[in-house]
Design an enzyme around this catalytic site. Structure first.
Site: not given
Length: 651
Positions: A83, A89, A260
């Protein structure tokens, strides 16, 4: 209906890769994409995102960033994509999952060998690439040039651990072009990316909400299922929910990042063997483990079985080799499945369906419909945005779809998708809140529902591109109603229904039977709803003194058959049929049969006339033999409930 996973593709912006590449080669120039220019319009739509990138952004081709650019270096690996300076993400994690399945990335990155840089034939290089993504029932071919945004000579966004590998950066650019620009990729849904890479259907499992960490039975079943899914090439990712904006990207005590997404790259059982771990994991010879990858390429799990942790000292060298265990700081790590269920909140499984080489564990049938929630004059075919079941006065104004379950029961998978709104973020548009409601209906329902039936299943309602539901339904006919949460919200949707057998699914468009154009044929004037409740004291049919009874109901040339009740003389069916009748005097005839392997046997018949009523009426019907049997009384009594109305839109 069965659909190939990779159907014919549609060229995005009508750009044909082959012709554009040939034109650039003939002109001796490198392709420049005028529809996605190398400037700020392809990067941002808001001042905030622009302010986060300080410095002079330069668009450079891979050959300007390294001496030996490649699409792939030593093939594709789940650790390739890292990333960059963009909150995507979810997309990078999906790329990690995609990289594990060669057949899939062969399709997303078509003709990859032909697209690869060839140092021996430099004249073939034209600075043009193309990728394919599945959107709303179609594969879209997206053409890009290879100009990539950089700061200080470094790629700003997705990149590879290998400095001369560019498949991830180029794929991200194509996805950004399809989505509007790079900023449109800021924040997203794991499931969306997985579906766009596969054309499959994505299921989200809420690990914390459904208490997997404390329920060993559910946890064991989930592990078995995940292991099976990954063996069948399903793509899987997971996430740790952030409860507030302040918690976003906050690291927990065990190294996991909130808000995330992580890719799941393996689900394995690890042999403990003769080691000190046997006493720690009492009664277990194998450990259930899972391997994950952080798209950042770092910030790994620090708990049990993290990289370099002492637990690995008690796993044999040969077992570690089987796992391909390394302790590189590459973002990939192993953890116990129990720890996975305790620390992550959401799991996304993308099922690959109806293909020659990937499928569910059983062959499944897909019914696919494209529909619209439209606003129009009340009572017309354009009045199709009635909102969810909370709005009972308008709920049934939505589109309706009928399907059948023929087996005793079937695990049905349903996916409702709305058109992607990501490219409209620039205009401030967001996803509608969508979901669907399923009701069991009459065995012969052919027209739209006008009264709400008992709920068989209901999805969650979410402001997401797609909503998934897995449910088990018993034999019968069902109607599914896809809706927006609130009335008068308009939009397009796609509905996909997966069953083990052909479900004979159709959209219900007509309210009542259409009037014949032939003047000599009369039109139905009444409608009767009959429910076959039960029977008792039927004639014994086998040496065990039982039977396998079912009913056949006949009315004005139409007939329906109930399911079979096995091993009973007192069956309970509780199934309904609806008949649109021309005459109130025409009787409804009911026959009771016993199901046999070679030839079914007759148990009796009854008949009743059903006048117009305002309330349901219960009838107990005695059974008699056929005409040839002289109208002999047969053992047993049949119980039915009927109601008749002269308003054809009553039921």
């Amino acid at each position: 209906m069965v659909f190939g996973l990779f159907d014919n593709y549609q060229a995005f912006n009508n750009q044909q890769y082959e012709s554009l590449k040939k034109e650039a080669q003939e002109n001796g120039t490198l392709f420049e994409d005028k529809t996605f220019s190398a400037d700020d319009s392809s990067l941002f739509f808001s001042d905030l995102q622009q302010q986060q990138l300080e410095g002079n952004i330069e668009w450079k081709r891979p050959g300007e960033l390294c001496d030996d650019p490649k699409l792939f270096v030593d093939g594709v690996c789940s650790c390739d994509a890292v990333q960059g300076m963009l909150g995507n993400c979810w997309l990078v994690a999906a790329c990690s999952a995609l990289a594990q399945e060669k057949e899939l990335w062969n399709k997303v990155i078509p003709d990859y060998k032909e697209q690869e840089w060839d140092p021996e034939n430099t004249n073939n290089y034209a600075g043009i690439f193309h990728f394919r993504f599945w959107r709303f029932g179609k594969w879209i071919d997206v053409v890009i040039d290879d100009l990539l945004p950089t700061l200080n000579g470094q790629l700003i966004y997705m990149h590879s651990r290998e400095k001369n590998e560019f498949w991830g950066a180029l794929l991200e650019k194509a996805y950004a072009k399809l989505s509007g620009n790079y900023e449109c990729l800021e924040g997203g849904n794991l499931s969306d990316a997985l579906i766009d890479f596969t054309g499959g259907i994505s299921e989200v499992i809420e690990l914390q909400k459904d208490d997997y960490s404390n329920d060993e039975v559910k946890r064991t079943e989930l592990y078995k299922r995940m292991k099976k899914e990954i063996e069948q090439h399903s793509l899987m990712c997971c996430a740790l929910h952030a409860n507030s904006q302040q918690e976003m990207e906050m690291q927990t005590e065990v190294g996991l990042v909130k808000g995330h997404a992580y890719g799941i790259t393996a689900v394995r059982k690890v042999v403990i063997g003769e080691s000190g771990l046997m006493s720690y994991f009492t009664g277990r010879e194998k450990l259930q483990m899972i391997r994950l990858r952080n798209p950042w390429g770092g910030k790994e799990w620090t708990g049990s079985f993290s990289d370099g942790s002492p637990e690995w000292d008690n796993i044999s060298e040969s077992e570690r080799e089987k796992l391909g265990l390394t302790f590189d700081e590459d973002g990939e790590f192993w953890m116990l499945f129990d720890d996975f269920c305790s620390n992550f909140t959401d799991l996304s499984i993308c099922h690959i369906v109806n293909t020659a080489w990937y499928s569910f564990s059983k062959t499944c049938n897909e019914a696919r419909f494209f529909g619209q929630w439209t606003e129009g004059e009340k009572g017309t075919s354009l009045d199709r945005c009635g909102g969810c079941i909370n709005y009972k006065h308008s709920f049934l104004h939505n589109p309706q779809y009928r399907f059948d379950i023929d087996d005793a029961e079937d695990t049905v998978r349903i996916y409702l998708m709305q058109e992607d709104k990501r490219s409209q973020k620039i205009e401030g548009l967001q996803n509608l809140v969508i979901g669907f409601y399923i009701m069991k209906v009459e065995l012969n329902r052919r027209y739209r529902l006008h009264t709400i039936k008992e709920k068989s299943a209901v999805s969650e309602y979410m402001s997401s591109r797609g909503v998934f539901l897995r449910c088990t339904l018993k034999t019968g006919r069902y109607v599914i109603v896809p809706t927006t949460f609130e009335p008068n919200n308009t939009g397009n949707f796609m509905l996909r229904i997966f069953t083990n057998k052909d479900a004979d699914a159709v959209e219900l468009t007509e309210d009542v039977p259409s009037q014949s154009i032939c003047p000599c044929l009369s039109y139905p004037s009444i409608v009767t709803l009959i429910t076959i409740r039960s029977a008792s004291g039927l004639e014994k049919q086998d040496r065990f003194g039982t039977a396998d009874p079912y009913c056949i109901v006949k009315c004005e040339g139409e007939r329906i058959r109930t399911p079979i009740c096995h091993d009973t003389l007192d069956p309970v069916w509780n199934v309904s049929a609806i008949f649109y009748r021309k005459s109130v005097d025409s009787p409804i005839k009911i026959q009771v049969w016993n199901s046999n392997i070679i030839m079914d046997t007759y148990l009796g018949k009854g008949a009743l006339t059903v006048p117009i009523t305002t309330e349901p009426v219960i009838h107990e019907i005695e059974l008699f033999g056929r005409k040839g049997e002289g109208g002999v009384k047969k053992p047993g009594t049949l119980v039915v409930e009927v109601i008749t109305s002269d308003d054809l839109m009553t039921f």
